[in-house]
Design a protein around this motif. Sequence first.
Motif, short mmCIF file in Angstrom:
data_model
loop_
_atom_site.label_atom_id
_atom_site.label_comp_id
_atom_site.label_asym_id
_atom_site.label_seq_id
_atom_site.Cartn_x
_atom_site.Cartn_y
_atom_site.Cartn_z
N GLN A 195 0.87 -1.16 -0.11
CA GLN A 195 -0.07 0.00 0.15
C GLN A 195 0.91 1.23 -0.13
O GLN A 195 0.70 2.16 -0.83
N ALA A 196 1.75 1.24 0.98
CA ALA A 196 2.58 2.33 1.09
C ALA A 196 3.48 2.85 -0.21
O ALA A 196 3.63 3.89 -0.78
N ASP A 199 1.16 4.48 -2.79
CA ASP A 199 0.64 6.00 -2.50
C ASP A 199 1.27 6.99 -3.46
O ASP A 199 2.40 7.03 -3.46
N GLY A 200 0.48 7.54 -4.38
CA GLY A 200 1.00 8.48 -5.08
C GLY A 200 1.44 8.06 -6.39
O GLY A 200 1.61 8.90 -7.68
N SER A 322 -9.45 1.96 -0.94
CA SER A 322 -8.81 2.95 -0.20
C SER A 322 -8.57 4.30 -1.26
O SER A 322 -8.36 5.38 -0.79
N ARG A 323 -8.65 3.87 -2.43
CA ARG A 323 -8.47 5.05 -3.49
C ARG A 323 -10.04 5.85 -3.70
O ARG A 323 -10.13 6.44 -4.73
#
Length: 340
Positions: A195-196, A199-200, A322-323
């Motif tokens: 996940q991390a 991100d982005g 999560s998005r």
Amino acid sequence: MTTHMRQEINEIPTAVSRLLDRQGPSLRDAGLALKAADPAFLVTIARGSSDHACHFLKYAVEQYAGRAVASIGPSLASIYGKSLRLNGAAAIAVSQSGKSPDIVAMTKSARDAGAVTIALTNTLPSPLSEASDHAIDIQAGPELAVAATKSYVSSIVAGLAMLGEWTDDVDLARAVRDLPETLNRALALDWSPLQAALDGADSLYMLGRGPALAIASEAALKFKETSEIHAEAYSSAEVLHGPVALVGKKFPVVGFASRDAATASTVATLDDLARKGAAAFVTGDGADAAAELPAARTGHPLTDALALIIPFYGFVEAFSRSRGFNPDAPAALKKVTETH
């Protein structure tokens, strides 16, 4: 609220058990038909996730039955009105709905051209089953989420069961019989460390070799379908021949390695990318620089590869939510696409 996609991922072990319990005679008959025909080569007919299932079976058949396997574009029959010389061949057609006109037309053409035809479908009776010599109900049950999960896994399991019968491979047959228990364990594996790294990010690579490359292709499709993130699948060997130019600092790369002869080279590639700054993850053992993702052991290289998709499915469903997306109903997509 639990999504349909999450429910269907959780149902995969039960669906596989149902397939093996209810379709045992049909799977044996199809495997024996392949043994009797002794095809010089095989062709596959499918699209989307079903085509990724065929890609997996291509590597399985080529390694364990020693027959070349090629994917046929379904539009050859439906759009171009052409046929192939398939006498002495076998054809495997895969379609959840069993009614896509181009898949049905190409399967009919293959049978008319002399191929032994086998349909793997979630719908019996259907136009595809009627166009085939042998039809296997993959027993995935209703699949309401647009992104296929149960049907993808069950299609591969059906193909592996037939392969075991065809080649009298007792080790493969045993591994297939044990899959429901193994896949149930795989449901509990945690891939949240990805996940991390995502991100982005707006793009990532999925790598593998052999059957694991087919898993990488399916994983890339699921990222596009559910999360609107651009993902591309490459052989862990081919990625170094050009695509690696896009891999900069923190670029996410996921490697699928299934404890077979390709594992060492796949892990080495992910380690190399990690040392260059990529956010690299790999399922294989022995990584030095890449982060390791947990995987279920099945006792056979083919079923090891298949089990890799289960924790990934669980991750991508949660990642989609999560998005802010609904993985059950991706924008601009529908469950059944009837391509002509």
